[in-house]
Design an enzyme around this catalytic site. Structure first.
Site, mmCIF file in Angstrom:
data_model
loop_
_atom_site.group_PDB
_atom_site.id
_atom_site.type_symbol
_atom_site.label_atom_id
_atom_site.label_comp_id
_atom_site.label_asym_id
_atom_site.label_seq_id
_atom_site.Cartn_x
_atom_site.Cartn_y
_atom_site.Cartn_z
ATOM 1 N N GLU A 62 0.847 -1.192 0.000
ATOM 2 C CA GLU A 62 0.000 0.000 0.000
ATOM 3 C C GLU A 62 0.885 1.246 0.000
ATOM 4 O OE1 GLU A 62 -4.131 1.203 2.173
ATOM 5 O OE2 GLU A 62 -2.465 0.777 3.508
ATOM 6 N N GLY A 66 2.025 0.816 11.537
ATOM 7 C CA GLY A 66 1.700 -0.060 12.654
ATOM 8 C C GLY A 66 1.446 -1.471 12.188
ATOM 9 N N GLU A 87 -3.192 -4.558 6.307
ATOM 10 C CA GLU A 87 -4.308 -5.480 6.228
ATOM 11 C C GLU A 87 -4.266 -6.433 5.034
ATOM 12 O OE1 GLU A 87 -5.891 -1.563 4.294
ATOM 13 O OE2 GLU A 87 -4.503 -2.118 5.891
ATOM 14 N N HIS A 110 -8.062 -3.524 14.432
ATOM 15 C CA HIS A 110 -8.145 -2.633 13.269
ATOM 16 C C HIS A 110 -7.887 -3.421 11.983
ATOM 17 C CE1 HIS A 110 -7.390 1.417 11.322
ATOM 18 N NE2 HIS A 110 -6.776 0.623 10.464
ATOM 19 N N GLU A 111 -6.821 -4.215 11.977
ATOM 20 C CA GLU A 111 -6.492 -4.972 10.762
ATOM 21 C C GLU A 111 -7.512 -6.071 10.501
ATOM 22 O OE1 GLU A 111 -4.296 -3.526 9.019
ATOM 23 O OE2 GLU A 111 -3.737 -2.228 10.697
#
Length: 861
Positions: free
Chosen positions: A131, A265, A268, A299-300
């Site tokens: 990404e 961090g 995904e 979150h992921e």
């Protein structure tokens, strides 16, 4: 020449022309231990919606291209490959087949296929990070999120290594791993993790569902891997998300891979999430670190649905991915059965939301739904608005439409768009159907405009203290200079908390709660008329909306004396955040902010809030205080950190937090003697274990004040000959207060591009010391001489580290502002670099304004 950029118009044109079916990617990584380049062969099948003869291009960043074969015809790589693109002339209507063979390069920048050698075992460890646009560094690809396809990887790896990808890991044959094709996903969430990784396996099982789970890290970290705790959080997330989303986990397995030198961090990747391996804790950390790690894990996991299963069409809807994952991860922590962090909205209010408020007051502020013209725009848009403001606004939307209605809309959205791509209108349409609310006006005001509102209470009372009128004033401050758009008043769904001091406990307890819609400049609240004025009136209680909140004078007086006495953690966090915001806005003098923190921090039970306050106090004194008062304030703060260190519960989280705060600011000979004594064992604080990470914090401070030199740093590295030790030593060396040390650190970053991303970041961290302003002053001009060339010659991640990290932020002066303005006017930087430098300039401008107000307040006393 396109360079490595891609515009939105080019992507839209290509998406109208092409439908991609499948990729077959064959990588020879057998030489990964030695590094260099590797062979990449890609076969992609795609359909063309045009007559024969149409033209397009595929993306690739590679040192060399050997073969380009389109529909059986060999094309000359020298003619069709330029910059980051391979031209595809003469396409056929309907099915086309392209084969590209190239040499691709391992990186040490955390982009593409990153290669790291662990100093403990001298083994190489690889992982991909794609990404936004970096799958093209590993295989030829149509690099945009709406051209989804299936991906089938074949990988040759060294003997004894493991290969993990999006599909379940097969048994290798002759060190070749042939994976099953993935479901239809975007290029940027494909992944490969390759090396002699250590692994632990489990399974998530419920109601006949069985999902294999894996956790991976380097063997040198295996002894610290608390896999049971990670699996526990993961299972909580699976159960909560699948119930709320009413859609089964969409991939065949779920691996979490803790990888070295990771820039973000976590990421995904579908079924193969990569996470920075600093989350495998080598030393004692506070519960706040475990809470942050758990939020990252959740979150992921949320992204598997929102981002991977359903993906934004173009990067202007990046917030759909990130805001949703942030909101649902916090909501899961707050509500999932068995969660250890039911107070997670407190943490959100005190940390992530302050990030959003800061970002929203920069000249680069933008709507949540940003205008992303090209890849350069999105690369600098992973910011506090995209994550934290977006999540705050989603929380506001949930309050606006109702939680059940919100999740019913989300469920319909997933079912309708599974394995496809969407725009904002697709989500809002689903939510309108389930809530019955017209969200077009709401969306325009909240998602398509920039800036922040301020809410203030207006309270009138009679002589007996009875409320005669109460209203909420909403303001829309002017946007920062240079920002696009106009200030706007928005509809807010908020709660008003009425607090009284309990005579028995001494606590501030909520006596009443009123929930209402605030719209326009003035909203009357008639429910309070005729009632006795409460001790504290707190707007936006429960933190339902996104706004800066101010207290009336009477409430402020009570809060100033009793901020630490709120019975619940969230109103304390909201008041702390408001005080910090007032300090940044030069409405509260730094000395008064310090007094407020010192009066209440000892009563603050939430360790995450304590650590935020410690960072903010240090920042306020360093940047916002009158320079003439700085030494006095630093001395007062440092003495307080030492007193709290000595009085904190032995072995507890607060003791560790105060030890770190003390180490960050110790200055007198006696304080520095204590640090040295704690290091060599001649001094002790009951319960404080000076373990590996805490030792480095002490060493770095002693290096920064000139107590430790190369001999002591090298000796500490001998105790910790690991990748983390290498980074810590690099920070300590760069922190030394000598012209030679600064010149060496600068040269290692600027004159050479050999440092890995994590080491470069460590050097920059050590180089910039707030109490070395005179030593750093000559580097202001040097920065402006080199930053544009750096931006144009380095990869995005490496250049951004330098552009932001080495900007002269600690030189708070009109001279720095003038030099920045002159550079912006003459250097003609591209939009992304201009944005980063302008943001840094805004930080200096804010600090200068605060310093001037602080000095004026002192003079007026």
């Amino acid at each position: 020449m396109p360079g490595t950029n891609l515009t939105r118009e080019e992507a839209q044109q290509r998406a109208r022309l092409l439908t991609v079916d499948s990729y077959e990617i064959d990588l020879d990584l057998s030489g990964a231990q030695e590094g260099g380049t590797y062979r990449s062969a890609t076969t992609v099948r795609f359909d063309v919606a045009a007559e024969n003869g149409a033209e397009s291009f595929i993306d690739l960043v590679a040192p060399a291209v050997h073969e380009v074969v389109l529909n059986g015809d060999a094309l000359d790589p020298a003619e069709v490959f330029q910059d980051s693109r391979i031209a595809l002339p003469g396409l056929l209507k309907g099915r086309n087949v392209l084969r590209v063979v190239a040499d691709c390069a391992y990186t040490n920048t955390g982009e593409g296929l990153h290669r790291f050698v662990d100093p403990v075992d001298n083994q190489a460890y690889l992982y991909t990070q794609f990404e936004v646009p970096d799958a093209r560094r590993v295989f030829a690809s149509f690099e945009q999120p709406d051209l989804k396809a299936t991906f089938q990887f074949t990988v040759k790896a060294p003997e004894g290594w493991t290969v993990i990808s999006n599909s379940p890991t097969p048994e290798p044959q002759d060190n070749v791993w042939v994976f099953e094709p993935t479901p239809r996903i975007s290029t940027y969430v494909t992944a490969l993790i390759v090396g002699p990784y250590h692994s632990v396996h489990s399974v998530y099982e419920k109601d006949g569902q069985s999902v294999p789970l894996g956790i991976y890290c380097r063997p040198s970290l295996a002894e610290y891997l608390d896999s049971d705790a990670i699996f526990e959080v993961t299972r909580q997330g699976f159960a909560w998300f699948q119930e709320k989303f009413d859609y089964a986990y969409p991939f065949k397995k779920y691996d979490q891979l803790f990888v070295p030198e990771f820039n973000a961090g976590a990421m995904e990747n579908a079924g193969a999430v990569t996470i920075r391996d600093q989350y495998v804790f080598r030393s004692k950390v506070t519960d706040a670190a475990y809470e942050v790690r758990a939020e990252t894990i959740l979150h992921e996991l949320a992204h598997m649905w929102f981002g991977d299963l359903v993906t934004m069409e173009w990067w202007n809807d990046l917030w759909l991915n990130e805001s949703f994952a942030t909101y649902t991860s916090i909501a899961c922590q707050a509500a999932a059965p068995g969660s250890k962090w039911p107070h997670s909205w407190t943490t959100f209010a005190n940390s992530m939301k302050t990030w959003a408020y800061r970002q929203d007051q920069l000249p680069s502020t933008h709507p949540i739904m940003a205008d992303i013209r090209d890849l350069d725009d999105v690369l600098v848009n992973f910011d506090g608005i995209t994550y934290a403001k977006g999540a705050s606004v989603l929380k506001q939307l949930v309050a606006y439409v109702g939680e059940d209605e919100f999740f019913r809309g989300v469920q319909a959205y997933f079912k309708r768009h599974a394995y496809g791509n969407t725009r904002l209108s697709d989500l809002l349409g689903a939510l309108e159907e389930t809530s019955g609310r017209d969200l077009k006006t709401w969306s325009k005001k909240w998602l398509e405009t920039a800036g922040i509102n301020v809410l203030r209470p207006e309270i009138e009372t009679d002589a007996d203290g009875v409320v005669t009128s109460f209203a909420i004033r909403q303001e829309a401050p002017a946007l920062p200079a240079g920002a696009k758009g106009e200030p706007i008043l928005r509809p807010h769904r908020i709660a008003v908390g009425l607090y009284e001091l309990d005579g028995d406990s001494g606590k501030l307890v909520r006596d009443e709660r009123i929930e209402l819609d605030v719209d326009g400049a003035l909203t009357p609240v008639p429910q309070l008329a005729g009632k006795r004025r409460p001790a504290v009136v707190l707007l936006n209680d429960d933190d339902l909306s996104y706004a800066k909140v101010r207290l009336d004078e009477a409430s402020l007086r009570v809060v100033t004396e009793h901020l630490g006495d709120f019975e619940a953690s969230l109103p304390r966090a909201l008041c702390w955040a408001s005080a910090w915001d007032m300090t940044r806005d030069a409405e509260l003098a730094t000395r008064d902010y310090l007094s407020l923190v010192l009066s209440g921090i000892g009563k603050e039970s939430d360790i995450g809030v304590v650590q935020s306050l410690q960072r903010q106090v240090k920042l306020a004194i360093d940047l916002y205080a009158d320079p003439a008062a700085r030494d006095t304030l630093l001395a007062r703060w440092t003495e307080a950190t030492l007193a709290h260190l000595r009085s904190a519960q032995p072995g507890g989280d607060h003791q560790l937090a105060w030890a770190r705060a003390f180490a960050a600011t110790a200055r007198t000979p006696e304080q520095l003697d204590l640090l040295e004594g704690l290091l060599d064992g001649s001094r002790s604080v009951e319960g404080l274990v000076v373990d590996t990470e805490l030792r480095w914090a002490f060493v770095q401070r002693l290096a920064a004040v000139g107590r430790f030199g190369e001999a002591e740093i090298a000796a500490e590295y001998e105790r910790d000959r690991t990748a983390a030790g290498e980074r810590h030593a690099a920070t300590a060396r760069a922190a030394r207060p000598t012209p030679q040390a600064k010149a060496e650190a600068w040269a290692s970053v600027i004159d050479s591009d050999k440092l890995p991303n994590a080491v470069q970041e460590a050097v920059i961290s050590g180089f910039v010391q707030t109490d070395q302003r005179e030593l750093l002053a000559p580097y202001t001009d040097k920065y402006f001489e080199v930053v544009k060339d750096i931006w144009e010659s380095r990869s995005h991640e490496m250049a951004q580290q330098i552009a932001v990290g080495l900007y002269p932020s600690v030189q708070v002066s009109q001279e720095v502002l003038d030099k920045t303005d002159a550079w912006l006017a003459s250097a003609e930087p591209n939009a992304a670099l201009r944005r980063l430098v302008s943001e840094s300039r805004a930080g200096v401008e804010r600090a200068l304004r605060a310093q001037q107000a602080d000095a004026a307040a002192t003079a007026a006393q």
